[in-house]
Design a protein around this motif. Structure first.
Motif, PDB file in Angstrom:
ATOM      1  N   ASP A  75       0.881  -1.363   0.105  1.00  0.00           N
ATOM      2  CA  ASP A  75       0.161   0.032   0.202  1.00  0.00           C
ATOM      3  C   ASP A  75       1.137   1.177   0.219  1.00  0.00           C
ATOM      4  O   ASP A  75       0.580   2.245  -0.682  1.00  0.00           O
ATOM      5  CB  ASP A  75      -1.018  -0.117   1.228  1.00  0.00           C
ATOM      6  CG  ASP A  75      -2.164  -0.972   1.071  1.00  0.00           C
ATOM      7  OD1 ASP A  75      -2.087  -1.821   0.111  1.00  0.00           O
ATOM      8  OD2 ASP A  75      -2.475  -1.351   2.218  1.00  0.00           O
ATOM      9  N   ALA A  76       1.993   1.205   0.775  1.00  0.00           N
ATOM     10  CA  ALA A  76       2.845   2.351   0.783  1.00  0.00           C
ATOM     11  C   ALA A  76       3.278   2.749  -0.502  1.00  0.00           C
ATOM     12  O   ALA A  76       3.595   3.866  -1.080  1.00  0.00           O
ATOM     13  CB  ALA A  76       3.910   2.277   1.963  1.00  0.00           C
ATOM     14  N   MET A  77       3.959   1.572  -1.073  1.00  0.00           N
ATOM     15  CA  MET A  77       4.719   1.593  -2.211  1.00  0.00           C
ATOM     16  C   MET A  77       3.700   2.172  -3.418  1.00  0.00           C
ATOM     17  O   MET A  77       4.144   3.076  -4.144  1.00  0.00           O
ATOM     18  CB  MET A  77       5.397   0.228  -2.663  1.00  0.00           C
ATOM     19  CG  MET A  77       6.276   0.299  -3.818  1.00  0.00           C
ATOM     20  SD  MET A  77       6.981  -1.301  -4.236  1.00  0.00           S
ATOM     21  CE  MET A  77       7.718  -1.725  -2.877  1.00  0.00           C
ATOM     22  N   PHE A  78       2.471   1.686  -3.508  1.00  0.00           N
ATOM     23  CA  PHE A  78       1.553   2.202  -4.293  1.00  0.00           C
ATOM     24  C   PHE A  78       1.347   3.741  -4.463  1.00  0.00           C
ATOM     25  O   PHE A  78       1.062   4.527  -5.091  1.00  0.00           O
ATOM     26  CB  PHE A  78       0.251   1.252  -4.174  1.00  0.00           C
ATOM     27  CG  PHE A  78      -0.629   1.590  -5.321  1.00  0.00           C
ATOM     28  CD1 PHE A  78      -0.813   1.105  -6.445  1.00  0.00           C
ATOM     29  CD2 PHE A  78      -1.710   2.464  -4.997  1.00  0.00           C
ATOM     30  CE1 PHE A  78      -1.736   1.567  -7.416  1.00  0.00           C
ATOM     31  CE2 PHE A  78      -2.690   2.767  -5.763  1.00  0.00           C
ATOM     32  CZ  PHE A  78      -2.711   2.239  -7.296  1.00  0.00           C
ATOM     33  N   VAL A  79       0.918   4.049  -2.805  1.00  0.00           N
ATOM     34  CA  VAL A  79       0.637   5.501  -2.702  1.00  0.00           C
ATOM     35  C   VAL A  79       1.846   6.242  -3.314  1.00  0.00           C
ATOM     36  O   VAL A  79       1.579   7.415  -3.790  1.00  0.00           O
ATOM     37  CB  VAL A  79       0.229   5.537  -1.401  1.00  0.00           C
ATOM     38  CG1 VAL A  79      -0.068   7.190  -1.002  1.00  0.00           C
ATOM     39  CG2 VAL A  79      -1.151   5.169  -1.108  1.00  0.00           C
ATOM     40  N   LEU A  88      -3.705  14.736  -6.395  1.00  0.00           N
ATOM     41  CA  LEU A  88      -2.492  14.956  -5.635  1.00  0.00           C
ATOM     42  C   LEU A  88      -2.672  15.250  -4.093  1.00  0.00           C
ATOM     43  O   LEU A  88      -2.105  14.690  -3.359  1.00  0.00           O
ATOM     44  CB  LEU A  88      -1.594  16.476  -6.101  1.00  0.00           C
ATOM     45  CG  LEU A  88      -0.700  16.117  -7.147  1.00  0.00           C
ATOM     46  CD1 LEU A  88      -0.268  17.479  -7.902  1.00  0.00           C
ATOM     47  CD2 LEU A  88       0.477  15.355  -6.556  1.00  0.00           C
ATOM     48  N   SER A  89      -3.895  15.998  -3.993  1.00  0.00           N
ATOM     49  CA  SER A  89      -4.228  16.332  -2.504  1.00  0.00           C
ATOM     50  C   SER A  89      -4.506  14.992  -1.739  1.00  0.00           C
ATOM     51  O   SER A  89      -4.262  14.916  -0.758  1.00  0.00           O
ATOM     52  CB  SER A  89      -5.319  17.569  -2.343  1.00  0.00           C
ATOM     53  OG  SER A  89      -5.761  17.563  -1.185  1.00  0.00           O
ATOM     54  N   GLN A  90      -5.364  14.394  -2.378  1.00  0.00           N
ATOM     55  CA  GLN A  90      -5.855  12.994  -1.929  1.00  0.00           C
ATOM     56  C   GLN A  90      -4.871  11.983  -1.698  1.00  0.00           C
ATOM     57  O   GLN A  90      -4.818  11.419  -0.630  1.00  0.00           O
ATOM     58  CB  GLN A  90      -6.886  12.364  -2.737  1.00  0.00           C
ATOM     59  CG  GLN A  90      -8.134  13.100  -2.834  1.00  0.00           C
ATOM     60  CD  GLN A  90      -9.096  12.400  -3.960  1.00  0.00           C
ATOM     61  OE1 GLN A  90      -8.615  11.845  -5.046  1.00  0.00           O
ATOM     62  NE2 GLN A  90     -10.446  13.001  -3.962  1.00  0.00           N
ATOM     63  N   LEU A  91      -3.808  11.794  -2.487  1.00  0.00           N
ATOM     64  CA  LEU A  91      -2.734  11.016  -2.421  1.00  0.00           C
ATOM     65  C   LEU A  91      -1.794  11.631  -1.195  1.00  0.00           C
ATOM     66  O   LEU A  91      -1.364  10.712  -0.293  1.00  0.00           O
ATOM     67  CB  LEU A  91      -1.763  10.773  -3.857  1.00  0.00           C
ATOM     68  CG  LEU A  91      -2.708   9.902  -4.570  1.00  0.00           C
ATOM     69  CD1 LEU A  91      -1.933  10.200  -5.984  1.00  0.00           C
ATOM     70  CD2 LEU A  91      -2.394   8.581  -4.291  1.00  0.00           C
ATOM     71  N   ALA A  92      -1.503  12.712  -1.091  1.00  0.00           N
ATOM     72  CA  ALA A  92      -0.796  13.466  -0.051  1.00  0.00           C
ATOM     73  C   ALA A  92      -1.570  13.161   1.368  1.00  0.00           C
ATOM     74  O   ALA A  92      -0.722  12.842   2.380  1.00  0.00           O
ATOM     75  CB  ALA A  92      -0.567  14.876  -0.208  1.00  0.00           C
ATOM     76  N   GLN A  93      -2.794  12.972   1.489  1.00  0.00           N
ATOM     77  CA  GLN A  93      -3.492  13.052   2.659  1.00  0.00           C
ATOM     78  C   GLN A  93      -3.299  11.447   2.867  1.00  0.00           C
ATOM     79  O   GLN A  93      -3.225  11.043   3.974  1.00  0.00           O
ATOM     80  CB  GLN A  93      -4.867  13.339   2.575  1.00  0.00           C
ATOM     81  CG  GLN A  93      -5.090  14.714   2.229  1.00  0.00           C
ATOM     82  CD  GLN A  93      -6.673  14.912   2.212  1.00  0.00           C
ATOM     83  OE1 GLN A  93      -7.456  14.194   1.966  1.00  0.00           O
ATOM     84  NE2 GLN A  93      -6.890  16.431   1.954  1.00  0.00           N
ATOM     85  N   MET A  94      -3.468  10.501   1.786  1.00  0.00           N
ATOM     86  CA  MET A  94      -3.094   9.056   2.115  1.00  0.00           C
ATOM     87  C   MET A  94      -1.836   8.551   2.374  1.00  0.00           C
ATOM     88  O   MET A  94      -1.599   7.995   3.586  1.00  0.00           O
ATOM     89  CB  MET A  94      -3.352   8.571   0.889  1.00  0.00           C
ATOM     90  CG  MET A  94      -5.029   8.422   0.647  1.00  0.00           C
ATOM     91  SD  MET A  94      -5.108   7.477  -1.491  1.00  0.00           S
ATOM     92  CE  MET A  94      -4.786   5.854  -0.888  1.00  0.00           C
TER      93      MET A  94
END
Length: 80
Positions: free
Chosen positions: A21-25, A66-72
């Motif tokens: 999950d971390a690698m994907f995000v 970008l915003s969603q991925l940064a939050q994730m």
């Protein structure tokens, strides 16, 4: 090997779970940052008017991701 293929290779070699999950995000965030830079540049200074319009049209789709991925990423790092 291209960066995209390298990332796909790494993801396919990683078992599901938090590491995957971390690698994907992280890979998704990096790709969206690159897309933001490229499309932003093309929207401002692209030599072809059609290219500028297409790039400008992509920006409203890229920025929320970008915003969603940064939050994730922040949530996964315990900062969110």
């Amino acid at each position: 090997m291209s960066k995209g293929l390298e990332i796909l290779s790494q993801l396919s070699g990683t078992a599901g779970g938090p590491a995957y999950d971390a690698m994907f995000v992280n890979a998704s965030l990096q790709g969206h940052q690159e897309a933001d830079q490229i499309h932003g540049s093309d929207a401002q200074a692209g030599g072809d008017p059609a290219l500028r319009r297409a790039a400008a049209g992509a920006m409203p789709r890229i920025r929320p991701h970008l915003s969603q991925l940064a939050q994730m990423q922040a949530a996964m790092d315990g900062r969110g």
